[in-house]
Design an enzyme around this catalytic site. Structure first.
Site, PDB file in Angstrom:
ATOM      1  N   CYS A   4      69.832  56.512 -42.294  1.00  0.00           N
ATOM      2  CA  CYS A   4      69.109  57.762 -42.553  1.00  0.00           C
ATOM      3  C   CYS A   4      68.899  58.511 -41.234  1.00  0.00           C
ATOM      4  O   CYS A   4      68.290  57.982 -40.292  1.00  0.00           O
ATOM      5  CB  CYS A   4      67.766  57.452 -43.216  1.00  0.00           C
ATOM      6  SG  CYS A   4      66.691  58.905 -43.313  1.00  0.00           S
ATOM      7  N   CYS A   7      65.269  58.833 -40.212  1.00  0.00           N
ATOM      8  CA  CYS A   7      64.729  57.553 -39.719  1.00  0.00           C
ATOM      9  C   CYS A   7      65.177  57.335 -38.277  1.00  0.00           C
ATOM     10  O   CYS A   7      64.393  56.858 -37.445  1.00  0.00           O
ATOM     11  CB  CYS A   7      65.202  56.388 -40.592  1.00  0.00           C
ATOM     12  SG  CYS A   7      64.337  56.255 -42.166  1.00  0.00           S
ATOM     13  N   GLY A  93      68.652  72.208 -53.060  1.00  0.00           N
ATOM     14  CA  GLY A  93      69.472  72.114 -51.851  1.00  0.00           C
ATOM     15  C   GLY A  93      69.001  71.068 -50.860  1.00  0.00           C
ATOM     16  O   GLY A  93      69.305  71.169 -49.671  1.00  0.00           O
ATOM     17  N   HIS A 100      60.786  65.704 -46.084  1.00  0.00           N
ATOM     18  CA  HIS A 100      60.549  66.589 -44.943  1.00  0.00           C
ATOM     19  C   HIS A 100      59.994  67.909 -45.444  1.00  0.00           C
ATOM     20  O   HIS A 100      60.335  68.376 -46.531  1.00  0.00           O
ATOM     21  CB  HIS A 100      61.824  66.816 -44.121  1.00  0.00           C
ATOM     22  CG  HIS A 100      63.022  67.244 -44.918  1.00  0.00           C
ATOM     23  ND1 HIS A 100      63.780  66.368 -45.647  1.00  0.00           N
ATOM     24  CD2 HIS A 100      63.595  68.461 -45.086  1.00  0.00           C
ATOM     25  CE1 HIS A 100      64.761  67.012 -46.239  1.00  0.00           C
ATOM     26  NE2 HIS A 100      64.677  68.297 -45.924  1.00  0.00           N
TER      27      HIS A 100
HETATM   28  P1  DGP Z   1      66.981  70.284 -46.617  1.00  0.00           P
HETATM   29  O1  DGP Z   1      68.061  71.222 -47.025  1.00  0.00           O
HETATM   30  O2  DGP Z   1      65.626  70.695 -47.176  1.00  0.00           O
HETATM   31  O3  DGP Z   1      67.314  68.841 -46.928  1.00  0.00           O
HETATM   32  O4  DGP Z   1      66.843  70.420 -45.028  1.00  0.00           O
HETATM   33  C1  DGP Z   1      67.379  69.534 -44.106  1.00  0.00           C
HETATM   34  C2  DGP Z   1      67.296  70.203 -42.778  1.00  0.00           C
HETATM   35  O5  DGP Z   1      67.496  69.236 -41.774  1.00  0.00           O
HETATM   36  C3  DGP Z   1      68.336  71.298 -42.530  1.00  0.00           C
HETATM   37  O6  DGP Z   1      67.669  72.553 -42.363  1.00  0.00           O
HETATM   38  C4  DGP Z   1      69.034  70.884 -41.240  1.00  0.00           C
HETATM   39  C5  DGP Z   1      68.142  69.820 -40.680  1.00  0.00           C
HETATM   40  N1  DGP Z   1      68.817  68.749 -39.971  1.00  0.00           N
HETATM   41  C6  DGP Z   1      69.774  67.939 -40.470  1.00  0.00           C
HETATM   42  N2  DGP Z   1      70.145  67.024 -39.538  1.00  0.00           N
HETATM   43  C7  DGP Z   1      69.380  67.277 -38.438  1.00  0.00           C
HETATM   44  C8  DGP Z   1      69.297  66.668 -37.154  1.00  0.00           C
HETATM   45  O7  DGP Z   1      69.988  65.713 -36.815  1.00  0.00           O
HETATM   46  N3  DGP Z   1      68.394  67.205 -36.286  1.00  0.00           N
HETATM   47  C9  DGP Z   1      67.591  68.266 -36.622  1.00  0.00           C
HETATM   48  N4  DGP Z   1      66.751  68.714 -35.694  1.00  0.00           N
HETATM   49  N5  DGP Z   1      67.636  68.851 -37.829  1.00  0.00           N
HETATM   50  C10 DGP Z   1      68.534  68.373 -38.726  1.00  0.00           C
END
Ligand code: DGP
Length: 114
Positions: A4, A7, A93, A100
């Protein structure tokens, strides 16, 4: 959870510039910001999403909202307004299956969301 991504951020396997951290919660800037302020606030423990929440998480969710409130002040979006979003499941989405909350602000946010 071994694979994850959140995580890995929570336990330090992936380095991130945390804007808030305590023993249960970490907040960091979204990789793909959609607003001038776009912060993700997550529990460090793996919870796959809103539908995986149980009674025992009531305090944790309350604490996450208080962190959001504090960050809204810190990042200067409290007065003009902001949004807290938790996407749940495919139609919303949700792309990362670790609970989160998006804290979004710094511009006019449209309603209804797309
Ligand atoms: P959601 O679509 O609600 O599942 O949003 C997931 C968000 O997580 C998306 O806006 C991009 C962000 N995200 C994904 N991987 C990473 C990462 O490795 N670092 C950071 N800072 N954000 C991430």
């Amino acid at each position: 959870m071994e694979n994850c991504i959140f995580c890995k951020i929570a336990d330090g396997r992936i380095k991130t510039d945390a804007v808030y951290e305590d023993d249960k919660i970490i907040a960091f800037k979204d990789l793909n910001p959609v607003a001038p302020v776009h912060i993700l606030i997550i529990p460090k423990a793996h919870i796959s999403g809103v539908m995986a929440l149980t009674e025992k998480d009531k305090t944790l969710v309350g604490e996450i909202f208080l962190v959001a409130r504090s960050l809204a002040e810190q990042f200067g979006i409290a007065d003009n307004g902001f949004r807290i979003v938790a996407n749940s499941g495919e139609n919303a989405g949700q792309s990362v299956p670790h609970l989160h909350f998006h804290l979004l602000g710094g511009r006019k946010l449209g309603w209804p969301p797309g």
